[in-house]
Design a protein around this motif. Structure first.
Motif, PDB file in Angstrom:
ATOM      1  N   ARG A   1       1.089   3.959  -3.207  1.00 53.13           N
ATOM      2  CA  ARG A   1       0.792   5.371  -2.995  1.00 53.13           C
ATOM      3  C   ARG A   1       2.006   6.243  -3.323  1.00 53.13           C
ATOM      4  O   ARG A   1       1.878   7.274  -4.000  1.00 53.13           O
ATOM      5  CB  ARG A   1       0.345   5.611  -1.562  1.00 53.13           C
ATOM      6  CG  ARG A   1       0.093   7.076  -1.238  1.00 53.13           C
ATOM      7  CD  ARG A   1      -0.519   7.261   0.145  1.00 53.13           C
ATOM      8  NE  ARG A   1       0.305   6.666   1.197  1.00 53.13           N
ATOM      9  CZ  ARG A   1      -0.099   6.545   2.459  1.00 53.13           C
ATOM     10  NH1 ARG A   1      -1.300   6.956   2.819  1.00 53.13           N
ATOM     11  NH2 ARG A   1       0.684   6.006   3.360  1.00 53.13           N
TER      12      ARG A   1
ATOM     13  N   LEU B   1      -7.768  -0.478  -1.025  1.00 43.88           N
ATOM     14  CA  LEU B   1      -7.338  -1.517  -1.953  1.00 43.88           C
ATOM     15  C   LEU B   1      -7.758  -2.880  -1.428  1.00 43.88           C
ATOM     16  O   LEU B   1      -7.792  -3.111  -0.214  1.00 43.88           O
ATOM     17  CB  LEU B   1      -5.814  -1.493  -2.117  1.00 43.88           C
ATOM     18  CG  LEU B   1      -5.144  -0.138  -2.332  1.00 43.88           C
ATOM     19  CD1 LEU B   1      -3.636  -0.316  -2.451  1.00 43.88           C
ATOM     20  CD2 LEU B   1      -5.710   0.568  -3.539  1.00 43.88           C
TER      21      LEU B   1
ATOM     22  N   THR C   1      -7.720  -6.072   3.157  1.00 45.29           N
ATOM     23  CA  THR C   1      -8.144  -4.718   2.836  1.00 45.29           C
ATOM     24  C   THR C   1      -7.065  -3.744   3.292  1.00 45.29           C
ATOM     25  O   THR C   1      -6.665  -3.751   4.461  1.00 45.29           O
ATOM     26  CB  THR C   1      -9.474  -4.382   3.518  1.00 45.29           C
ATOM     27  OG1 THR C   1     -10.467  -5.326   3.100  1.00 45.29           O
ATOM     28  CG2 THR C   1      -9.927  -2.981   3.164  1.00 45.29           C
ATOM     29  N   VAL C   2      -6.592  -2.929   2.359  1.00 41.14           N
ATOM     30  CA  VAL C   2      -5.537  -1.950   2.634  1.00 41.14           C
ATOM     31  C   VAL C   2      -6.128  -0.557   2.496  1.00 41.14           C
ATOM     32  O   VAL C   2      -6.653  -0.199   1.440  1.00 41.14           O
ATOM     33  CB  VAL C   2      -4.352  -2.142   1.663  1.00 41.14           C
ATOM     34  CG1 VAL C   2      -3.303  -1.062   1.875  1.00 41.14           C
ATOM     35  CG2 VAL C   2      -3.742  -3.526   1.829  1.00 41.14           C
ATOM     36  N   THR C   3      -6.051   0.222   3.569  1.00 46.37           N
ATOM     37  CA  THR C   3      -6.637   1.558   3.576  1.00 46.37           C
ATOM     38  C   THR C   3      -5.541   2.608   3.692  1.00 46.37           C
ATOM     39  O   THR C   3      -4.702   2.549   4.594  1.00 46.37           O
ATOM     40  CB  THR C   3      -7.626   1.714   4.741  1.00 46.37           C
ATOM     41  OG1 THR C   3      -8.647   0.705   4.623  1.00 46.37           O
ATOM     42  CG2 THR C   3      -8.276   3.085   4.728  1.00 46.37           C
ATOM     43  N   LEU C   4      -5.572   3.567   2.767  1.00 44.51           N
ATOM     44  CA  LEU C   4      -4.643   4.688   2.748  1.00 44.51           C
ATOM     45  C   LEU C   4      -5.421   5.955   3.075  1.00 44.51           C
ATOM     46  O   LEU C   4      -6.507   6.186   2.523  1.00 44.51           O
ATOM     47  CB  LEU C   4      -3.993   4.825   1.369  1.00 44.51           C
ATOM     48  CG  LEU C   4      -3.330   3.559   0.807  1.00 44.51           C
ATOM     49  CD1 LEU C   4      -2.908   3.779  -0.641  1.00 44.51           C
ATOM     50  CD2 LEU C   4      -2.142   3.158   1.664  1.00 44.51           C
TER      51      LEU C   4
ATOM     52  N   GLY D   1       0.818  -1.205   0.000  1.00 48.98           N
ATOM     53  CA  GLY D   1       0.000   0.000   0.000  1.00 48.98           C
ATOM     54  C   GLY D   1       0.853   1.257   0.000  1.00 48.98           C
ATOM     55  O   GLY D   1       0.576   2.212  -0.739  1.00 48.98           O
TER      56      GLY D   1
ATOM     57  N   VAL E   1      -0.146   2.873   7.048  1.00 44.37           N
ATOM     58  CA  VAL E   1      -1.069   2.079   6.234  1.00 44.37           C
ATOM     59  C   VAL E   1      -1.880   1.183   7.167  1.00 44.37           C
ATOM     60  O   VAL E   1      -1.339   0.597   8.109  1.00 44.37           O
ATOM     61  CB  VAL E   1      -0.303   1.213   5.217  1.00 44.37           C
ATOM     62  CG1 VAL E   1      -1.271   0.373   4.382  1.00 44.37           C
ATOM     63  CG2 VAL E   1       0.569   2.089   4.324  1.00 44.37           C
TER      64      VAL E   1
ATOM     65  N   VAL F   1      -4.280  -2.179   7.561  1.00 39.24           N
ATOM     66  CA  VAL F   1      -4.589  -3.471   6.934  1.00 39.24           C
ATOM     67  C   VAL F   1      -5.651  -4.148   7.781  1.00 39.24           C
ATOM     68  O   VAL F   1      -5.498  -4.286   8.999  1.00 39.24           O
ATOM     69  CB  VAL F   1      -3.333  -4.360   6.834  1.00 39.24           C
ATOM     70  CG1 VAL F   1      -3.689  -5.718   6.234  1.00 39.24           C
ATOM     71  CG2 VAL F   1      -2.260  -3.675   5.992  1.00 39.24           C
TER      72      VAL F   1
END
Length: 292
Positions: free
Chosen positions: A245, A256, A271-274, A241, A281, A283
């Motif tokens: 980015r 993602l 699930t990867v959140t930015l 991630g 990051v 997860v």
């Protein structure tokens, strides 16, 4: 040597006990030394086992819920600074005992906050927040050696994804396949890749293929841990991630989805959140207790 600690078995990034990435969890490892922890991890044979030590300053909440821990992670061959899937597995185990909420893990990579919540399907989900990530370049000779060990021609790489070493708790070499078929065909020289990874201080090689704008498939060879392939790799997902980015491959604020383990018969979803303005990051994933 006493290695009869109470070991829980969970699998992370799935709601199916036959999917995801199995991890051992020892909720109280205060009586274990390094040799005993390694022996337990080797006996289990999972890519990692987590060992918890309640933090001295982690005052339990009313009802006895301990929220702060030192966590150590062992593969069958060695200790590793951080492990994402074992963190998710451990957090869900704690959530089932102490209830949902926030936990704090002191790892060798740094402090990792985790939040446990009930998913829409009733399955507990954990979200970890990585340490601050960074990227480094890969020397051409090292890249050539990695591709030779994998048996991948350079032409099979996706030119939109330049190779980098990404860190979000561990170092991972990120290589992107140009096709799903290339990613699916994984048969590598274990000893050769292991030697390179030791020299570069890599935990896994993060192999990815872009299915759509925010969906990726991943595979993670893990010879340095004594495991041919890791079925679902939270630490590598966090590193990826940060990589995506930093190189402008995804927006600075995005969610993602990474599919991993399908080619091993243990499908999992990460699930990867930015978040804009936060270099860290997140997860997320489910975890379930394994039986037998």
């Amino acid at each position: 040597m006493n290695t009869n600690a109470d070991v829980l078995r969970y699998t992370a990034f799935t709601t199916d006990p036959e999917g995801g990435n199995p991890a051992g969890v020892v909720l109280d490892a205060r009586a274990l030394d390094d040799e005993q922890m390694l022996a337990i991890a080797a006996r289990l044979g999972y890519s990692e086992t987590a060992f918890l030590i309640p933090a001295p300053d982690g005052t339990p909440e009313p009802g006895g819920a301990q929220r702060s821990y030192t966590v150590r992670y062992f593969s069958p061959k060695a200790e590793v600074p951080f492990c994402g899937h074992a963190t998710v597995a451990t957090s869900v185990a704690l959530g089932e005992i102490h209830g949902p909420g926030d936990y704090l893990f002191a790892t060798q990579a740094g402090e990792v906050p985790v939040t446990v919540a009930q998913g829409a399907d009733g399955t507990p989900r954990a979200t970890l927040t990585s340490v601050e990530p960074h990227l480094t370049d890969v020397a051409p000779d090292d890249l050539a050696e990695a591709l030779a060990a994998l048996g991948w021609p350079a032409a099979d790489l996706d030119p939109a994804f330049p190779p980098r070493i990404a860190y979000a708790g561990n170092r991972h070499l990120v290589l992107a396949a140009a096709t799903r078929a290339r990613l699916a065909d994984l048969s590598y020289d274990f000893a050769r890749l292991e030697a390179l990874m030791h020299r570069l201080d890599l935990t896994t090689v993060q192999l990815v293929w872009r299915a759509s704008e925010f969906v990726f498939h991943a595979r993670d060879p893990f010879p340095v841990g004594g495991v041919v392939e890791d079925p679902a790799t939270g630490a590598a997902a966090a590193a990826f991630g940060a990589y995506a980015r930093a190189l402008g491959l995804v927006p600075s604020e995005a969610v993602l989805t990474l599919h991993q383990g399908e080619d091993m018969g243990r499908p999992g979803e990460l699930t990867v959140t930015l978040r804009e303005g936060d270099p860290r990051v997140r997860v997320s994933g489910a975890a379930v207790r394994m039986t037998g």
